[in-house]
Scaffold this motif. Structure first.
Motif, mmCIF file in Angstrom:
data_model
loop_
_atom_site.group_PDB
_atom_site.id
_atom_site.type_symbol
_atom_site.label_atom_id
_atom_site.label_comp_id
_atom_site.label_asym_id
_atom_site.label_seq_id
_atom_site.Cartn_x
_atom_site.Cartn_y
_atom_site.Cartn_z
ATOM 1 N N ASN A 24 0.827 -1.212 0.000
ATOM 2 C CA ASN A 24 0.000 0.000 0.000
ATOM 3 C C ASN A 24 0.861 1.261 0.000
ATOM 4 N N LYS A 25 1.916 1.256 0.793
ATOM 5 C CA LYS A 25 2.806 2.426 0.826
ATOM 6 C C LYS A 25 3.505 2.610 -0.516
ATOM 7 N N LEU A 26 3.906 1.538 -1.145
ATOM 8 C CA LEU A 26 4.540 1.645 -2.458
ATOM 9 C C LEU A 26 3.552 2.160 -3.500
ATOM 10 N N ARG A 27 2.331 1.641 -3.470
ATOM 11 C CA ARG A 27 1.309 2.106 -4.422
ATOM 12 C C ARG A 27 1.024 3.594 -4.258
ATOM 13 N N ASN A 28 1.031 4.037 -3.013
ATOM 14 C CA ASN A 28 0.736 5.441 -2.714
ATOM 15 C C ASN A 28 1.982 6.323 -2.771
ATOM 16 N N ARG A 29 3.106 5.716 -3.153
ATOM 17 C CA ARG A 29 4.383 6.433 -3.244
ATOM 18 C C ARG A 29 4.774 7.064 -1.903
ATOM 19 N N ASP A 30 4.389 6.384 -0.829
ATOM 20 C CA ASP A 30 4.691 6.861 0.530
ATOM 21 C C ASP A 30 6.033 6.278 0.967
ATOM 22 N N ILE A 31 7.104 6.823 0.408
ATOM 23 C CA ILE A 31 8.414 6.272 0.727
ATOM 24 C C ILE A 31 8.929 6.734 2.094
#
Length: 149
Positions: A24-31
């Motif tokens: 989910n973090k990768l999909r949302n670009r929440d690095i």
């Protein structure tokens, strides 16, 4: 007495939930909030897993080719050939998904052959097995040639 609160990471608590969280973090670009240390470890282990699978399949392939060639037990030929076919299919698919494993195939061949040789010699002490692989080591040959014909 003071109690020390030990914080347990999501990775340690619930692996599947951790994977879903990372995805989910990768999909949302929440690095910013990614668990980089464990993510790196997991990605590295994927490569090791593919290498281990290739070694395992190659070892079984070599074992059964050796048995088919050097163990005079015609009643077992069918089972050994069936295993050879299965391992070849598995190696073919693994190399299709990860073509960069092809050099690794050659790199580990001698070590894997030594392991296969140890296994067949222990199982069939009455049979002769060559110290070095007597056939082609070429990947295409290993995946297609019936060395016993």
């Amino acid at each position: 007495m003071t109690q020390v609160k030990v914080e347990v990471s999501l990775y340690e608590q619930d692996y599947l939930l951790w994977i879903e969280d990372v995805v989910n973090k990768l999909r949302n670009r929440d690095i910013e909030d990614l668990d980089f240390d464990n993510l790196i470890e997991e990605i590295e282990s994927l490569g090791r897993s593919d290498k281990r699978e290739l070694e395992s399949r190659l070892r079984e392939l070599l074992e059964h080719i050796l048995k088919r060639n050097y163990v005079n037990m015609p009643d077992c030929y069918r089972g050994w050939v069936e295993s050879i076919i299965k391992q070849r299919i598995g190696i073919r698919k693994l190399l299709k998904d990860s073509p960069s494993l092809k050099p690794y195939f050659s790199e580990v061949f001698d070590e894997v052959y030594a392991d296969a040789l140890q296994i067949v010699r222990k199982s069939y002490p009455q049979c002769y097995f060559p110290d070095t692989w007597p056939f082609s080591r070429d990947i295409e040959a290993m995946l297609n040639v019936d060395f016993w014909e």
